[in-house]
Design a protein around this motif. Structure first.
Motif, PDB file in Angstrom:
ATOM      1  N   THR A 165      -0.142  16.481   1.911  1.00 38.34           N
ATOM      2  CA  THR A 165       0.859  17.546   1.848  1.00 38.34           C
ATOM      3  C   THR A 165       1.898  17.202   0.798  1.00 38.34           C
ATOM      4  OG1 THR A 165       2.153  16.408   3.507  1.00 38.34           O
ATOM      5  CG2 THR A 165       0.748  18.195   4.291  1.00 38.34           C
ATOM      6  N   ILE A 168       5.577  16.438  -4.513  1.00 41.65           N
ATOM      7  CA  ILE A 168       5.677  15.344  -5.470  1.00 41.65           C
ATOM      8  C   ILE A 168       5.655  14.017  -4.719  1.00 41.65           C
ATOM      9  CG2 ILE A 168       6.963  16.629  -7.222  1.00 41.65           C
ATOM     10  CD1 ILE A 168       9.489  15.534  -6.190  1.00 41.65           C
ATOM     11  N   ASP A 170       7.377  10.452  -4.231  1.00 43.77           N
ATOM     12  CA  ASP A 170       8.662   9.828  -4.510  1.00 43.77           C
ATOM     13  C   ASP A 170       8.535   8.652  -5.457  1.00 43.77           C
ATOM     14  OD1 ASP A 170       7.991   7.689  -2.276  1.00 43.77           O
ATOM     15  OD2 ASP A 170       7.679   9.702  -1.497  1.00 43.77           O
ATOM     16  N   GLU A 171       7.431   7.892  -5.319  1.00 43.56           N
ATOM     17  CA  GLU A 171       7.282   6.703  -6.167  1.00 43.56           C
ATOM     18  C   GLU A 171       7.372   7.064  -7.646  1.00 43.56           C
ATOM     19  OE1 GLU A 171       5.060   6.297  -3.408  1.00 43.56           O
ATOM     20  OE2 GLU A 171       5.508   4.252  -2.735  1.00 43.56           O
ATOM     21  N   ILE A 172       6.730   8.161  -7.987  1.00 43.81           N
ATOM     22  CA  ILE A 172       6.722   8.551  -9.393  1.00 43.81           C
ATOM     23  C   ILE A 172       8.081   9.087  -9.818  1.00 43.81           C
ATOM     24  CG2 ILE A 172       5.736  10.262 -10.969  1.00 43.81           C
ATOM     25  CD1 ILE A 172       3.058   9.657  -9.532  1.00 43.81           C
ATOM     26  N   TRP A 173       8.734   9.808  -8.884  1.00 43.17           N
ATOM     27  CA  TRP A 173      10.020  10.405  -9.255  1.00 43.17           C
ATOM     28  C   TRP A 173      11.146   9.398  -9.264  1.00 43.17           C
ATOM     29  CZ3 TRP A 173      10.938  15.716 -10.416  1.00 43.17           C
ATOM     30  CH2 TRP A 173       9.736  16.422 -10.588  1.00 43.17           C
ATOM     31  N   LEU A 174      10.981   8.300  -8.571  1.00 45.31           N
ATOM     32  CA  LEU A 174      12.031   7.282  -8.573  1.00 45.31           C
ATOM     33  C   LEU A 174      11.841   6.294  -9.711  1.00 45.31           C
ATOM     34  CD1 LEU A 174      12.607   6.392  -4.836  1.00 45.31           C
ATOM     35  CD2 LEU A 174      14.258   7.297  -6.456  1.00 45.31           C
ATOM     36  N   SER A 178       8.323   6.909 -15.578  1.00 43.64           N
ATOM     37  CA  SER A 178       7.419   8.051 -15.622  1.00 43.64           C
ATOM     38  C   SER A 178       8.137   9.241 -16.231  1.00 43.64           C
ATOM     39  CB  SER A 178       6.914   8.391 -14.217  1.00 43.64           C
ATOM     40  OG  SER A 178       7.987   8.583 -13.346  1.00 43.64           O
ATOM     41  N   PHE A 181       5.772  14.120 -18.486  1.00 46.37           N
ATOM     42  CA  PHE A 181       4.335  14.348 -18.354  1.00 46.37           C
ATOM     43  C   PHE A 181       3.795  13.765 -17.048  1.00 46.37           C
ATOM     44  CE2 PHE A 181      -0.161  13.590 -19.402  1.00 46.37           C
ATOM     45  CZ  PHE A 181      -0.501  14.897 -19.707  1.00 46.37           C
ATOM     46  N   LEU A 184       4.685  16.015 -14.288  1.00 46.73           N
ATOM     47  CA  LEU A 184       3.881  17.233 -14.341  1.00 46.73           C
ATOM     48  C   LEU A 184       2.517  16.981 -13.709  1.00 46.73           C
ATOM     49  CD1 LEU A 184       3.921  20.156 -15.631  1.00 46.73           C
ATOM     50  CD2 LEU A 184       2.491  19.153 -17.405  1.00 46.73           C
ATOM     51  N   VAL A 185       1.923  15.873 -14.099  1.00 47.98           N
ATOM     52  CA  VAL A 185       0.609  15.520 -13.569  1.00 47.98           C
ATOM     53  C   VAL A 185       0.695  15.333 -12.063  1.00 47.98           C
ATOM     54  CG1 VAL A 185      -1.107  13.683 -13.493  1.00 47.98           C
ATOM     55  CG2 VAL A 185      -0.248  14.490 -15.686  1.00 47.98           C
ATOM     56  N   ASP A 186       1.790  14.718 -11.615  1.00 47.09           N
ATOM     57  CA  ASP A 186       1.961  14.476 -10.181  1.00 47.09           C
ATOM     58  C   ASP A 186       2.019  15.794  -9.417  1.00 47.09           C
ATOM     59  OD1 ASP A 186       2.500  12.942  -7.855  1.00 47.09           O
ATOM     60  OD2 ASP A 186       4.609  13.523  -8.035  1.00 47.09           O
ATOM     61  N   HIS A 189      -1.311  17.419  -9.297  1.00 47.81           N
ATOM     62  CA  HIS A 189      -2.179  16.747  -8.339  1.00 47.81           C
ATOM     63  C   HIS A 189      -1.925  17.272  -6.922  1.00 47.81           C
ATOM     64  CE1 HIS A 189      -3.475  12.741  -6.362  1.00 47.81           C
ATOM     65  NE2 HIS A 189      -4.519  13.515  -6.548  1.00 47.81           N
TER      66      HIS A 189
ATOM     67  N   GLY B  24      -4.647  15.859 -12.639  1.00 42.32           N
ATOM     68  CA  GLY B  24      -4.232  15.698 -11.250  1.00 42.32           C
ATOM     69  C   GLY B  24      -5.130  14.719 -10.533  1.00 42.32           C
ATOM     70  N   ARG B  31       2.201   4.455  -7.941  1.00 39.20           N
ATOM     71  CA  ARG B  31       2.824   3.165  -8.221  1.00 39.20           C
ATOM     72  C   ARG B  31       3.736   2.770  -7.074  1.00 39.20           C
ATOM     73  NH1 ARG B  31       4.444   5.275 -13.951  1.00 39.20           N
ATOM     74  NH2 ARG B  31       3.457   7.087 -13.028  1.00 39.20           N
ATOM     75  N   LEU B  33       6.901   0.974  -5.065  1.00 34.71           N
ATOM     76  CA  LEU B  33       8.293   0.606  -5.253  1.00 34.71           C
ATOM     77  C   LEU B  33       8.405  -0.906  -5.108  1.00 34.71           C
ATOM     78  CD1 LEU B  33       9.751   3.222  -2.847  1.00 34.71           C
ATOM     79  CD2 LEU B  33      10.468   3.040  -5.214  1.00 34.71           C
ATOM     80  N   VAL B 217      11.921  16.148  -0.306  1.00 36.69           N
ATOM     81  CA  VAL B 217      10.935  15.124  -0.668  1.00 36.69           C
ATOM     82  C   VAL B 217      11.311  13.746  -0.127  1.00 36.69           C
ATOM     83  CG1 VAL B 217       9.592  14.122  -2.526  1.00 36.69           C
ATOM     84  CG2 VAL B 217      10.483  16.427  -2.760  1.00 36.69           C
ATOM     85  N   PHE B 218      12.487  13.261  -0.503  1.00 37.20           N
ATOM     86  CA  PHE B 218      12.851  11.936  -0.001  1.00 37.20           C
ATOM     87  C   PHE B 218      14.353  11.753   0.040  1.00 37.20           C
ATOM     88  CE2 PHE B 218      12.234  11.319  -4.591  1.00 37.20           C
ATOM     89  CZ  PHE B 218      13.459  10.764  -4.949  1.00 37.20           C
ATOM     90  N   ILE B 247      13.402   4.057   1.828  1.00 34.45           N
ATOM     91  CA  ILE B 247      13.173   5.400   1.335  1.00 34.45           C
ATOM     92  C   ILE B 247      12.578   6.205   2.477  1.00 34.45           C
ATOM     93  CG2 ILE B 247      10.993   4.664   0.266  1.00 34.45           C
ATOM     94  CD1 ILE B 247      11.600   6.875  -1.815  1.00 34.45           C
TER      95      ILE B 247
END
Lengths: 323, 575, 309
Positions: A165, A168, A170-174, A178, A181, A184-186, A189, B24, B31, B33, B217-218, B247
């Motif tokens: 579900t 996005i 969080d790992e990528i956004w934090l 990253s 791009f 966007l890919v995240d 996905h 995607g 990755r 944390l 999200v978080f 988190i």
């Protein structure tokens, strides 16, 4: 033409005003207020009364109504009871997510539906036609939340190809490394499964409409003429028949919008997609009147406008119709 | 319309979509944390980080890690542990005043916590008549800062909740809130302005502080470098926090969260796991389950203002027919404990196990026979009694009140399935049990707001199934539920129970400053309630939580689960 | 618009309507889609009828309240429980049968009410014309484009009466406009016919003209619309139930899916997740196919909106 559009616009405004008023009356008639949900023995009756008064729910009904109209006119929509934030802000945070998912799904479904519908009509009665027709009948009538659950079960749980579900990670956004791009890919996905759900449910109807409309078109004289001129089958199909067969599809996109919005709310709920449909379901079960009212009004406005656009587009595309 | 262009657009769009899809697919591996940041799964995001608005579970969990009170409950429950306070409060009986000394502590912005902050918090609550807080501050005559680190409270009259609730009020920073309060006071609706204030950077004294929050999200929390408790031992726990941060990932559906736990995407799921998943998780060697009790109560309530619910025999018969075991074993899948009193057994200090029980341990036939005897003795008659001449249980029909009039159909209100499927389902089962002996009950779900209004405000109802998911450890709620003074619109005495003896006990308990005395009174109150039975307590859910074994250890189990401040202050990365 | 399989020549309209129905039935039977739809419906009909049997065999097969005394959790299919049990130990097969009954009940009654309302409004609007027509048709336009599920969700939550009949009534109240549009168009064309004029000259009242002369002629069309409304009603009820706003006292397929989802059995109990979804999808499909087959029988040009909603 201009006059027609203006007239229709005026109608839309009147209808929206009506809906606005009906919503106001409904929400005032309804039992239960935002405070009654807060069942906590630490909340004394005095505090509850005070809270209701502070929320402006004890004003005379006309004052409340005027306040309500003023809020809508200023585009503010008041404050959400639940979040304690301006409703407009909550909505603007959710709306782009819905629009992104929704338009992608409708465009994809329409494109695929139209091109396959073309093929089905062209190969009428043959294997491709039967296969496509049956496929679209079946996918179109699948129960949407169930399809969504099934996709999650197969592709996210068993295959582990997609996240279950959300929108996005969080790992990528934090992670500052990253870039745009990566994000966007995240999102892409995460979007695959909800998108697939909406696409599967919708493409069938476009396909069927395109198919029958194309069959009608193929009987027209100018197709016979084109054939007589010795044009290639492909050219006849794509350049002569198809453009005229588009019209009913355009209408059907408009008419099925309400249906799509229902489906959108269900899809967003199953996939926890932070969109406006899920937010509305949430607001409704939280007695968050301002938020529920505003999101419903927004949905109504979008639907009405879309229908207006469809009508205008129809008039524009079909040279036989003049207003 | 030029078909060629349409075709090109179509191809381009399809191509782009396909490309995105492939990308995607490729982005599968997430990755990680930094290792010492714990990843916690939550179901919903906090609605607000404005402490005064944050009254839902999910918001409270976050604000509780940021804002702190002077005293806290220790992990074992009842005992109060000095937290921002340096030691126990000093009582001055002559003046009816308490003095509390503060520890040297700092706010997360680096400034000192002073007595002024504590005084300011109290005044803020009193001035704004802060919902959920003002009742525990109403009887405070005056609160003053004696010096930078000493606060003195003057009470109007002795109140037990001063120690167990007033001193547990979270403290806010004067520097941050004073300007907000000032601007709100000038407004037409001050409380509303205050509640609507958006708190982007809450400054607290707690072990964690907000780093960032992406809506839906978080929520990302980092260790507060100024946290006073670091390297101190309180209540036997050497405090950290040893983790760099946490988190909170918002999942929206429990399925996703449980799966994320099993796949190792989160280290801990901060919510009770649904029964359906428990077996799977039990078999998973990577995940450890913690089962804890909760301070909650779910019950069946009657409207004592009307017949036949004003008859205690009728209520007792109903209580006898209700199989708590069935509800717990089947509807809650064993994830609950039976409630015989209204104070949860987990609240060991105040719980009274010696109360009258109804239908405890009986099978269905025995239940019907017992209930039949109770009703028959009270003068109820049947066309077809549920127990026939030879003592066999049959389907009862046509029950009549002692006065001879037939018992009309009545409704059991329950919340809808989207709000709480367990209560909706329990209502259905109770309906069936009552019908089996000829009592014409009809279970009807109602949207929660509407239902509460019917019961609490309009008092137009027969029976209902409700619950309190988060009861405070202080049993002051007993008074709120059953004191006749609370039998008024928006009051919590929903049943309309009126008993002068109970009122007297309740008032006495409210003013009893000595916990031992209070305990006696609370025990008596529980027994009285279970004798008169305005509510039939049903169950109290257990909290079943899961953590990844290979990530963090040292969890502190407590009433309500392992997701508490103690845990987050002491867990350590598994080496 | 759509002639999926063989289209048939339309018969003249002057026949008495009973005869025409018989003729339509003949055409209908020649359609493959109609036959498949009919066969599926028959199957669901059997299921609905059969739903009364299991509770008679043993109280543990009662779909709502019967639990297997030996089963405390969801179990896979066995000889005792053909489709397994749900989380409380209730028989999934019995629930599935009961669900068919509920689907028919909801679908047919909501559709019937919607069609009656839509036909009445359509005929009135078409026959009366002028302001009445404008108001009624604007109202229809407004309601038609609204997302029914969300409106009903809103109303259900607001007024809190989650009884299955209230849900049926609400579905009907929001699903009539499509019908009334078509019926109005049909009425407009009928109004020009000589026999209406003749009736008027003979002194027939408006009421009599509408019900004696116009209604029999629009009934077949109304009947066609009913099949599409049935689909819509079933899907809306299922959607509501799935979101948890259904009637918890009724075992519908949507409710079953909600139970799977909300009790955390989605990934562990395919025997529970699959059947209700398949049933909802198939019953929708069968009514939809039936509708399309009937569509071929009736004049397709009258159809402006045949999409599922």
């Amino acid at each position: 033409m201009r006059k027609f559009i203006l007239k229709r616009l005026l109608q839309v405004v009147v209808i929206l005003f009506l809906i606005l008023t009906i919503l106001f009356v409904l929400f005032r008639l309804a039992p239960g207020d935002p405070v009654s949900r807060l069942v906590d023995p630490n909340l004394t009756p005095e505090e509850a009364d005070h809270l209701i008064e502070q929320m402006g729910l004890k004003e005379p009904i006309w004052t409340q109504y005027l306040m309500y109209l003023k809020n809508f006119a200023s585009g503010e929509f008041g404050y959400s009871f639940h979040y304690g934030e301006p409703v407009a802000k909550v909505i603007w945070e959710r709306l782009p997510n819905t629009v992104m998912l929704f338009t992608t799904a409708v465009i994809l479904a329409a494109l695929v539906g139209i091109s396959w519908g073309k093929i089905a009509a062209w190969k009428k009665g043959r294997f491709q036609d039967i296969l496509l027709t049956i496929a679209s009948l079946v996918t179109h009538t699948l129960f949407l939340p169930w399809l969504a659950l099934l996709l999650v079960w197969v592709f996210a749980y068993h295959m582990e190809w997609f996240p279950i579900t959300g929108m996005i990670s969080d790992e990528i956004w934090l992670d500052p490394s990253s870039g745009f791009f990566g994000k966007l890919v995240d999102v892409a996905h995460h979007m695959v499964l909800p998108l697939a759900t909406l696409f599967l449910i919708h493409f069938g109807s476009y396909l069927l409409v395109m198919r029958s409309s194309m069959l009608e078109t193929l009987k027209e004289d100018y197709i016979l003429l084109a054939r007589a001129k010795g044009l290639s089958e492909r050219a006849i199909r794509n350049q002569h028949a198809a453009p005229n067969a588009w019209l009913p599809v355009v209408t059907s996109v408009g008419l099925s919008l309400a249906f799509s919005i229902n489906g959108g709310a269900l899809t967003e709920t199953v996939f926890s997609w932070p969109g406006i449909g899920r937010e509305m379901v949430f607001a409704v079960s939280n007695n968050d009147y301002p938020l529920a009212q505003a999101s419903f009004l927004l949905i109504a406005a979008v639907v009405l406008m879309a229908n207006l656009v469809v009508d205008v587009l129809y008039a524009y595309l079909d040279p036989r119709i003049r207003y | 319309m030029a078909a060629g262009v349409g075709e090109k657009i179509r191809r381009a769009l399809l191509g782009a979509a396909a490309a995105l899809l492939c990308l995607g697919l490729a982005a599968g591996a997430a990755r990680a944390l930094s290792d010492d940041i714990i990843r916690v799964g939550v179901l919903e995001e906090p609605k607000s980080l404005n402490l005064w608005l944050a009254n839902d579970t999910w918001s409270q969990r976050v604000v509780d890690l940021i804002y702190e009170p002077l005293y806290v409950h220790g992990p074992k429950g009842q005992e109060l542990v000095p937290w921002l306070a340096a030691g126990p409060p000093q009582f001055d009986a002559a003046q009816l005043a308490y003095t509390v000394k503060l520890r040297p502590a700092k706010w997360s912005d680096g400034s000192d916590l002073t007595a002024q902050d504590v005084v300011f918090t109290g005044k803020l609550i009193q001035d704004f008549q802060m919902p959920l807080h003002s009742s525990k501050w109403k009887f405070i005559k005056k609160v003053e800062a004696l010096d930078k680190h000493t606060v003195r409270y003057w009470l109007q009259k002795p109140k037990a909740i001063f120690l167990s609730r007033t001193l547990l009020t979270p403290i806010v920073q004067k520097k941050q809130w004073e300007p907000i309060a000032k601007s709100a006071q000038g407004a037409q609706k001050p409380l509303q302005v205050l509640l609507r204030h958006k708190m982007d950077k809450p400054v607290g004294t707690g072990p964690f502080m907000l780093a960032s929050w992406k809506r839906g999200v978080f929520v990302y929390l980092l260790r507060n470098p100024h946290f006073f408790g670091r390297n101190q031992t309180i209540a036997g726990y050497p405090l950290g926090p040893y983790i760099k941060g946490m988190i909170l990932k918002v999942f929206g559906t429990a399925d996703a969260a449980v799966l994320a736990l099993r796949k190792g995407e989160i280290d801990y799921y901060w919510n009770s796991i649904q029964p359906g998943y428990i077996q799977q998780i039990k078999d998973d060697p990577e995940v450890k389950l913690f089962v804890n009790k909760k301070s909650a109560v779910y019950f069946l309530g009657f409207n004592l203002r009307k017949a036949p619910f004003n008859d205690v025999n009728f209520r007792r018969a109903v209580a006898t027919l209700v199989s708590k075991e069935f509800i717990i074993q089947r509807i809650l899948q064993g994830e609950a404990e039976v409630m015989h009193s209204l104070v949860p057994p987990g609240n060991e200090f105040y719980y009274n196990p010696q109360v009258p029980r109804y239908g405890d341990g009986l099978d269905w036939n025995q239940r019907v026979q017992t209930a039949y005897q109770i009703l028959k003795k009270a003068g109820y008659t049947w066309q077809v009694p549920p127990v026939n001449a030879s003592g066999e249980v049959v389907k009862g029909q046509g029950i009549r009140l002692p006065g001879g009039q037939p018992l009309a159909e009545f409704t059991i209100l329950t919340p809808p399935a989207d709000y709480d499927p367990h209560r909706a389902m329990s209502g259905q089962m109770i309906q069936e049990w009552l019908r089996a002996v000829g009592i014409p009950a009809l279970s009807r779900p109602m949207s929660f707001g509407a239902m509460v209004q019917r019961i609490k405000d309009q008092r137009d109802f027969d029976c209902f199934v409700l619950g309190y998911a988060k009861l405070s450890l202080d049993p002051g709620y007993l008074r709120a539920f059953f004191h006749s003074a609370m039998d008024r619109p928006r009051g919590y005495n929903m049943s309309g129970y009126r008993n002068p003896d109970f009122d007297r006990l309740a008032d006495e308990s409210e003013n009893a400053m000595d916990p031992a005395v209070r305990r006696q009174l609370i025990h008596k109150m529980q027994a009285m309630i279970m004798q008169d039975l305005p509510y039939v307590p049903l169950y109290n859910p257990l909290v079943v939580e899961g953590v990844r074994k290979n990530r963090f250890s040292g969890w502190v189990p407590s009433l309500g689960g392992i997701g508490n401040e103690w845990s987050f202050c002491v867990i350590k990365l598994v080496k | 618009m759509s002639k999926l399989l063989k289209a048939s020549p339309r018969l003249a309209r002057r026949h008495p309507w009973q005869e025409r129905l018989a003729e339509d039935w003949r055409v209908f039977r020649s359609s493959l889609l109609g036959k498949i739809g009919m066969a599926l419906l028959l199957l669901f009909g059997l299921m609905a009828a059969g739903s009364y049997i299991p509770p008679l065999l043993d109280p543990m097969y009662h779909p709502m309240t019967g639990v297997d005394p030996l089963v405390l959790k969801s179990t896979p299919p066995s000889a005792r429980h053909w489709l397994g049990t749900d989380f409380m130990g209730r028989d999934i097969f019995s629930q599935l049968l009961a669900g068919a009954r509920v689907a028919f009940m909801v679908g047919v009654s909501a559709a019937f009410m919607a069609v009656v309302l839509g036909t009445a409004v359509g005929m009135t609007a078409g026959y009366m014309g002028r302001l009445t027509e404008t108001i009624l048709m604007r109202l229809a336009d407004m309601i038609m484009v609204m997302p029914t599920l969300l409106i009903i969700l809103l109303l259900a939550a607001l007024f809190g009466k989650l009884n299955i009949w209230t849900i049926v009534l609400m579905i009907a109240l929001f699903r009539w406009p499509g019908v009334s549009r078509v019926i109005r168009a049909q009425t407009l064309s009928l109004k020009q016919r000589p026999f209406i004029d003749a009736a008027r000259v003979a002194g027939a009242s408006h009421f009599r003209i509408i019900f004696r002369h116009i209604m029999p002629n629009v009934l077949p069309l109304a009947f066609l619309y009913m099949t599409f409304r049935v689909t819509a009603a079933i899907v809306i009820e299922a959607g509501l139930a799935f979101l948890g706003f259904g009637d918890p006292g009724t075992v519908s397929w949507g409710m079953m899916l909600q139970w799977v989802w909300k009790t955390g059995h989605m990934f562990t109990a395919p025997y529970w997740l699959l059947p209700p979804g398949i049933c909802i999808s198939l019953i929708t499909l069968s009514f939809y196919m039936l509708g399309r087959a009937m569509d071929e029988v009736l004049d397709p040009r009258l159809r402006e909106e045949g999409q599922r909603e």
